[in-house]
Motif scaffolding. Structure first.
Motif, mmCIF file in Angstrom:
data_model
loop_
_atom_site.group_PDB
_atom_site.id
_atom_site.type_symbol
_atom_site.label_atom_id
_atom_site.label_comp_id
_atom_site.label_asym_id
_atom_site.label_seq_id
_atom_site.Cartn_x
_atom_site.Cartn_y
_atom_site.Cartn_z
ATOM 1 N N VAL A 15 0.844 -1.207 0.000
ATOM 2 C CA VAL A 15 0.000 0.000 0.000
ATOM 3 C C VAL A 15 0.878 1.255 0.000
ATOM 4 O O VAL A 15 0.653 2.186 -0.783
ATOM 5 C CB VAL A 15 -0.972 0.015 1.209
ATOM 6 N N VAL A 16 1.901 1.273 0.867
ATOM 7 C CA VAL A 16 2.804 2.435 0.957
ATOM 8 C C VAL A 16 3.536 2.646 -0.376
ATOM 9 O O VAL A 16 3.598 3.767 -0.900
ATOM 10 C CB VAL A 16 3.817 2.243 2.115
ATOM 11 N N GLU A 17 4.046 1.548 -0.924
ATOM 12 C CA GLU A 17 4.795 1.630 -2.189
ATOM 13 C C GLU A 17 3.908 2.135 -3.334
ATOM 14 O O GLU A 17 4.280 3.049 -4.080
ATOM 15 C CB GLU A 17 5.339 0.231 -2.523
ATOM 16 N N GLN A 18 2.715 1.559 -3.462
ATOM 17 C CA GLN A 18 1.822 1.923 -4.563
ATOM 18 C C GLN A 18 1.217 3.315 -4.374
ATOM 19 O O GLN A 18 0.907 4.001 -5.350
ATOM 20 C CB GLN A 18 0.716 0.869 -4.727
ATOM 21 N N PHE A 50 -6.954 0.343 -5.417
ATOM 22 C CA PHE A 50 -5.713 -0.034 -6.099
ATOM 23 C C PHE A 50 -5.992 0.108 -7.595
ATOM 24 O O PHE A 50 -6.810 -0.641 -8.143
ATOM 25 C CB PHE A 50 -5.350 -1.490 -5.794
ATOM 26 N N GLN A 51 -5.350 1.054 -8.239
ATOM 27 C CA GLN A 51 -5.629 1.345 -9.651
ATOM 28 C C GLN A 51 -4.790 0.438 -10.554
ATOM 29 O O GLN A 51 -3.564 0.509 -10.561
ATOM 30 C CB GLN A 51 -5.322 2.816 -9.939
ATOM 31 N N GLY A 52 -5.475 -0.413 -11.322
ATOM 32 C CA GLY A 52 -4.800 -1.370 -12.188
ATOM 33 C C GLY A 52 -4.703 -0.903 -13.630
ATOM 34 O O GLY A 52 -4.775 0.288 -13.921
ATOM 35 N N LYS A 53 -4.551 -1.875 -14.530
ATOM 36 C CA LYS A 53 -4.406 -1.549 -15.951
ATOM 37 C C LYS A 53 -5.733 -1.075 -16.524
ATOM 38 O O LYS A 53 -6.785 -1.631 -16.201
ATOM 39 C CB LYS A 53 -3.926 -2.785 -16.720
ATOM 40 N N PRO A 54 -5.713 -0.081 -17.400
ATOM 41 C CA PRO A 54 -6.954 0.422 -18.002
ATOM 42 C C PRO A 54 -7.698 -0.697 -18.742
ATOM 43 O O PRO A 54 -7.079 -1.555 -19.375
ATOM 44 C CB PRO A 54 -6.465 1.485 -18.991
ATOM 45 N N GLY A 55 -9.028 -0.664 -18.603
ATOM 46 C CA GLY A 55 -9.870 -1.612 -19.333
ATOM 47 C C GLY A 55 -10.131 -2.918 -18.624
ATOM 48 O O GLY A 55 -11.004 -3.685 -19.020
ATOM 49 N N LYS A 56 -9.383 -3.192 -17.538
ATOM 50 C CA LYS A 56 -9.625 -4.434 -16.789
ATOM 51 C C LYS A 56 -10.704 -4.190 -15.733
ATOM 52 O O LYS A 56 -10.851 -3.069 -15.247
ATOM 53 C CB LYS A 56 -8.332 -4.935 -16.132
ATOM 54 N N PRO A 78 -4.326 -8.125 1.356
ATOM 55 C CA PRO A 78 -3.479 -9.104 0.669
ATOM 56 C C PRO A 78 -4.092 -9.612 -0.645
ATOM 57 O O PRO A 78 -3.381 -9.780 -1.647
ATOM 58 C CB PRO A 78 -3.339 -10.239 1.692
ATOM 59 N N ALA A 79 -5.411 -9.834 -0.654
ATOM 60 C CA ALA A 79 -6.069 -10.291 -1.893
ATOM 61 C C ALA A 79 -6.039 -9.195 -2.958
ATOM 62 O O ALA A 79 -5.767 -9.459 -4.137
ATOM 63 C CB ALA A 79 -7.511 -10.712 -1.600
ATOM 64 N N ALA A 80 -6.278 -7.938 -2.526
ATOM 65 C CA ALA A 80 -6.236 -6.808 -3.470
ATOM 66 C C ALA A 80 -4.837 -6.665 -4.061
ATOM 67 O O ALA A 80 -4.671 -6.403 -5.257
ATOM 68 C CB ALA A 80 -6.650 -5.520 -2.757
ATOM 69 N N ALA A 90 -8.617 -2.942 -7.694
ATOM 70 C CA ALA A 90 -9.328 -3.527 -6.550
ATOM 71 C C ALA A 90 -9.741 -2.410 -5.606
ATOM 72 O O ALA A 90 -8.983 -1.460 -5.389
ATOM 73 C CB ALA A 90 -8.438 -4.536 -5.824
ATOM 74 N N PHE A 91 -10.948 -2.531 -5.069
ATOM 75 C CA PHE A 91 -11.481 -1.515 -4.153
ATOM 76 C C PHE A 91 -11.753 -2.194 -2.814
ATOM 77 O O PHE A 91 -12.633 -3.057 -2.711
ATOM 78 C CB PHE A 91 -12.771 -0.923 -4.730
ATOM 79 N N VAL A 92 -10.981 -1.825 -1.804
ATOM 80 C CA VAL A 92 -11.137 -2.389 -0.460
ATOM 81 C C VAL A 92 -12.127 -1.517 0.313
ATOM 82 O O VAL A 92 -11.878 -0.328 0.532
ATOM 83 C CB VAL A 92 -9.771 -2.432 0.270
ATOM 84 N N LEU A 93 -13.247 -2.104 0.705
ATOM 85 C CA LEU A 93 -14.297 -1.356 1.401
ATOM 86 C C LEU A 93 -14.077 -1.383 2.911
ATOM 87 O O LEU A 93 -13.932 -2.445 3.510
ATOM 88 C CB LEU A 93 -15.676 -1.952 1.064
#
Length: 262
Positions: A15-18, A50-56, A78-80, A90-93
């Motif tokens: 989380v810190v790195e990203q 967590f912002q991933g690749k566009p379109g996924k 961890p799953a995200a 991934a969106f952690v609620l």
């Protein structure tokens, strides 16, 4: 468990790195201002994106905690992290728990907490262009109490399900030790795919889902249901590292990919 402790540390560091790379965003204000004015505790409902690749597609992640806490660093983060490494958003609620729910009876607490999924989904619908993910074929992962919330959002038998709020249903749901063992499947639920992993020694009641697996398969179709029960496995195994459930996330991704294209 050493593996779970390591998983928590890895998730925190990730989380810190990203965040430093501007790929993790802390989201607040999921409920409208007027609702927060009426109930200030609704202002505590937040998300970590967590912002991933566009379109996924995006995966909604809901940790457990018995509606007394939210075990995000043990389960959903961890799953995200693993999904994000594979290119997914991934969106952690972070939902309301304990006194924030203004309920004391367990079922009432669960129903109130489940309402917090709705503004999260609305937020995700409204920010697809900004962050680049798609809600088309999105997935929903829930652990323990979060799995109950996932069940309650996707299946039509529940008070605040997606159907009753005109919100999109996930292509697949992943209640990990969290599928409601009193689940009733209706005609409206056809087309939903369900993936679950549960220990037979789970002391919290979730192992009782084994009795209804044949009914779920019959109602939804064999190809849409992947539920595995593990001997000598209890509750709260997270990613399952160093247990019989190890590797479930890899299988979940393959299941999701198959069903989001249906």
């Amino acid at each position: 468990q050493p593996a779970q402790a390591q998983s928590i540390v890895d998730g925190f560091n990730y989380v810190v790195e990203q965040k430093g790379l501007k790929k993790v965003h802390f989201i607040s204000g999921l409920y409208a201002e007027d609702e927060v004015r009426r109930d200030p505790d609704k202002g505590k409902v937040q998300g970590i994106l967590f912002q991933g690749k566009p379109g996924k597609p995006v995966a909604v992640q809901i940790a457990g905690g018995g509606f007394d806490g939210v075990a995000s660093y043990l389960e959903s983060i961890p799953a995200a992290m693993e999904l994000h490494r594979r290119g997914y958003s991934a969106f952690v609620l972070i939902y309301r728990v304990n006194v924030e729910l203004h309920e004391t009876e367990p079922q009432a607490k669960g129903e109130k907490a489940s309402k917090d999924v709705l503004p999260a989904v609305r937020y995700l619908i409204g920010h697809q262009a900004e962050y680049g993910y798609t809600m088309d074929g999105f997935g929903m992962f829930g652990f323990s109490a979060g799995g109950l919330m996932t069940t309650a959002y996707a299946f039509s038998d529940y008070k605040d399900c997606c159907h009753k709020h005109n919100l999109p249903r996930p292509a697949a749901i992943f209640p990990i030790y969290g599928l409601h063992w009193e689940l009733k499947v209706h005609e409206k639920d056809k087309g939903l795919a369900v993936f679950s992993r549960v220990g037979r020694d789970d002391p919290t009641g979730f192992a009782a889902v084994e009795k209804i697996i044949p009914d779920i398969r019959k109602a939804l179709g064999q190809e849409n249901v992947d539920i595995v029960m593990y001997d000598k496995l209890g509750h709260g195994f997270g990613l399952g590292i160093d247990t019989a459930a190890e590797g479930w996330l890899r299988d979940a991704v393959a299941f999701w990919e198959k069903h989001r294209k249906c």
